[in-house]
Design an enzyme around this catalytic site. Structure first.
Site, PDB file in Angstrom:
ATOM      1  N   GLY A  22       0.832  -1.205   0.000  1.00  0.00           N
ATOM      2  CA  GLY A  22       0.000   0.000   0.000  1.00  0.00           C
ATOM      3  C   GLY A  22       0.859   1.243   0.000  1.00  0.00           C
ATOM      4  O   GLY A  22       0.509   2.281   0.571  1.00  0.00           O
ATOM      5  N   GLY A  23       2.003   1.143  -0.668  1.00  0.00           N
ATOM      6  CA  GLY A  23       3.039   2.170  -0.595  1.00  0.00           C
ATOM      7  C   GLY A  23       2.692   3.522  -1.143  1.00  0.00           C
ATOM      8  O   GLY A  23       3.461   4.477  -0.952  1.00  0.00           O
ATOM      9  N   ARG A  24       1.542   3.642  -1.811  1.00  0.00           N
ATOM     10  CA  ARG A  24       1.123   4.945  -2.321  1.00  0.00           C
ATOM     11  C   ARG A  24       0.022   5.559  -1.470  1.00  0.00           C
ATOM     12  O   ARG A  24      -0.580   6.568  -1.837  1.00  0.00           O
ATOM     13  CB  ARG A  24       0.659   4.811  -3.779  1.00  0.00           C
ATOM     14  CG  ARG A  24       1.744   4.344  -4.725  1.00  0.00           C
ATOM     15  CD  ARG A  24       2.923   5.314  -4.758  1.00  0.00           C
ATOM     16  NE  ARG A  24       2.600   6.526  -5.493  1.00  0.00           N
ATOM     17  CZ  ARG A  24       3.205   7.696  -5.319  1.00  0.00           C
ATOM     18  NH1 ARG A  24       4.147   7.823  -4.394  1.00  0.00           N
ATOM     19  NH2 ARG A  24       2.861   8.747  -6.043  1.00  0.00           N
ATOM     20  N   GLY A  25      -0.246   4.950  -0.333  1.00  0.00           N
ATOM     21  CA  GLY A  25      -1.236   5.498   0.588  1.00  0.00           C
ATOM     22  C   GLY A  25      -0.695   6.682   1.361  1.00  0.00           C
ATOM     23  O   GLY A  25       0.493   7.015   1.292  1.00  0.00           O
ATOM     24  N   PHE A  26      -1.566   7.317   2.149  1.00  0.00           N
ATOM     25  CA  PHE A  26      -1.218   8.538   2.886  1.00  0.00           C
ATOM     26  C   PHE A  26      -0.024   8.344   3.826  1.00  0.00           C
ATOM     27  O   PHE A  26       1.034   8.942   3.639  1.00  0.00           O
ATOM     28  CB  PHE A  26      -2.460   9.014   3.651  1.00  0.00           C
ATOM     29  CG  PHE A  26      -2.184   9.970   4.771  1.00  0.00           C
ATOM     30  CD1 PHE A  26      -1.392  11.096   4.572  1.00  0.00           C
ATOM     31  CD2 PHE A  26      -2.724   9.749   6.037  1.00  0.00           C
ATOM     32  CE1 PHE A  26      -1.132  11.984   5.623  1.00  0.00           C
ATOM     33  CE2 PHE A  26      -2.488  10.622   7.076  1.00  0.00           C
ATOM     34  CZ  PHE A  26      -1.684  11.740   6.872  1.00  0.00           C
ATOM     35  N   TYR A 167     -14.338  -1.957   9.160  1.00  0.00           N
ATOM     36  CA  TYR A 167     -12.915  -1.637   9.177  1.00  0.00           C
ATOM     37  C   TYR A 167     -12.277  -2.076  10.493  1.00  0.00           C
ATOM     38  O   TYR A 167     -11.280  -2.798  10.510  1.00  0.00           O
ATOM     39  CB  TYR A 167     -12.711  -0.134   8.974  1.00  0.00           C
ATOM     40  CG  TYR A 167     -11.273   0.321   9.107  1.00  0.00           C
ATOM     41  CD1 TYR A 167     -10.380   0.136   8.064  1.00  0.00           C
ATOM     42  CD2 TYR A 167     -10.819   0.931  10.275  1.00  0.00           C
ATOM     43  CE1 TYR A 167      -9.059   0.541   8.176  1.00  0.00           C
ATOM     44  CE2 TYR A 167      -9.497   1.347  10.402  1.00  0.00           C
ATOM     45  CZ  TYR A 167      -8.623   1.147   9.347  1.00  0.00           C
ATOM     46  OH  TYR A 167      -7.318   1.541   9.462  1.00  0.00           O
ATOM     47  N   LYS A 171      -9.567  -5.117  10.920  1.00  0.00           N
ATOM     48  CA  LYS A 171      -8.211  -4.790  11.373  1.00  0.00           C
ATOM     49  C   LYS A 171      -7.847  -5.605  12.620  1.00  0.00           C
ATOM     50  O   LYS A 171      -6.701  -6.036  12.776  1.00  0.00           O
ATOM     51  CB  LYS A 171      -8.094  -3.293  11.669  1.00  0.00           C
ATOM     52  CG  LYS A 171      -8.189  -2.403  10.455  1.00  0.00           C
ATOM     53  CD  LYS A 171      -7.052  -2.604   9.467  1.00  0.00           C
ATOM     54  CE  LYS A 171      -5.815  -1.852   9.837  1.00  0.00           C
ATOM     55  NZ  LYS A 171      -4.775  -1.905   8.783  1.00  0.00           N
TER      56      LYS A 171
END
Length: 367
Positions: A22-26, A167, A171
């Site tokens: 998810g390296g392009r996440g915030f 969510y 998690k």
């Protein structure tokens, strides 16, 4: 005896490979930048897109340079696709697993597939590729039931029987998998539970820029939250990896979860006002809408999101869902003593400074 780190011809320590799902996440973008700045890591950035798309600032900055000189590479990898993950993790020492389904979409099947089954795939790929350490980005919401407030909760707090949304539930299930995987085929694991993350690139500030003048308080306005600046979350992840890389540290934090906050518990609405004040809003909002008024509206908005309801030609903003109201009206504060003592964690950016940096960044982007 531990194997000494490899060195290059000049005697300097050779950078090792890590992967960020998810390296392009915030948060992940900030994590990737911090790993590259350290000089200790080459970073494999993984995400869903077939190719990485950099914005102009990234293109001219650290990430662009790293992609050009080989210190970073991009790999397409869906956490639901085990073969893709195995390919992405080849030759990697450490995996930072940040990928997650969009929390705005309260769809249990989606969250279970991405957050739970996806995390199982990440663990399996780590084992297959002989990855040494896995740091998982969990959430403070894993101990929140949406009914009872939390004040100074620590890691002894059990998972609730029911969760406020898909969510949080998924998690928690994923976190259990990561904790259980510690020691499996020499894989060491650790989970980070950040509070409410904010910082440059988040989704809250653009909303406030457009709608700050409309803000009002939901409920009695007395509830507190534990916000955490994004660079402090990144710092917590790096502290966990460093601790886990030593024999003593692995014994202490392997298979454990840690709350990570700014350690500055604050009233939720005062924090929002602090953001608005930095944006130039001088008048403190004081209109309070009681919960008995707002709850019926949440039923409509919950239904509208599930049915893609269109009203007056516009998709309704996802602000007044029943889950969001629970997060916005109950105390949610956490104790970071365990992270301080066992990981050496300490916030590196204060709440006040984090707000200033975040707002200035958002304003610059709008100019």
């Amino acid at each position: 005896m531990e194997t000494p780190p490899a060195v290059d011809g000049s005697g300097r320590r050779e950078a090792r490979w890590c992967a960020v799902t998810g390296g392009r996440g915030f948060m992940a973008r900030h994590l990737v930048a911090a790993l590259l700045r350290s000089g200790e890591w080459r970073v494999r950035v993984t995400d869903l897109a077939p190719a990485i798309a950099l914005d102009p600032v990234e293109e001219k900055g650290l990430l662009g340079d790293a992609l050009r000189d080989g210190r970073a590479v991009y790999a397409t990898a869906n956490v639901c696709d085990l073969p893709q993950l195995i390919k992405a993790f080849e030759g990697v020492d450490v995996v930072f697993h940040t990928a997650s389904a969009n929390p705005d979409i309260n769809n249990f099947q989606l969250h279970y597939k991405v957050n739970v089954e996806g995390t199982k795939n990440v663990i399996d790929a780590c084992v297959t590729c002989k990855v040494k350490r896995l740091i998982y980005t969990s959430s403070s919401s894993v101990v929140f039931d949406g009914v009872h407030g939390l004040f100074d909760a620590d890691e002894s707090m059990p998972y609730p029987d029911k969760f406020p949304d898909a969510y949080a539930q998924s998690k928690a299930e994923a976190e259990k998998l990561v904790i259980k995987a510690n020691g499996t085929y020499e894989l060491l694991t650790c989970c980070m539970r950040p509070g409410s993350i904010f910082g440059p690139g988040d989704v809250v500030i653009p909303f406030l820029l457009s709608n700050g003048w409309k803000m009002f308080i939901i409920g009695d306005g007395k509830n507190c939250d534990d916000f955490v600046y994004v660079e402090n979350v990144v710092h917590g992840h790096i502290c966990a990896e460093k601790t886990l890389s030593t024999k003593e540290g692995a014994k202490t934090c392997g298979g454990k979860a840690y709350f990570i906050t700014n350690m500055e518990q604050t009233n939720l609405w005062d924090f929002i006002y602090m953001l608005l004040e930095q944006l130039g809003y001088k008048r403190k909002f004081n209109i309070k809408i009681p919960l008995f008024v707002i709850r019926p509206i949440t039923y409509l908005t919950d239904w509208s999101y599930n049915k893609v309801f269109v009203w007056c030609g516009m998709r309704q903003p996802k602000l007044l869902t029943s889950a969001r109201i629970k997060y916005a009206t109950l105390n949610r504060t956490f104790n970071c003593k365990k992270a301080v003592e066992q990981l050496g964690y300490k916030p590196i950016v204060s709440l006040k400074d984090g707000v200033k940096i975040t707002i200035h960044s958002a304003i610059d982007e709008h100019i």
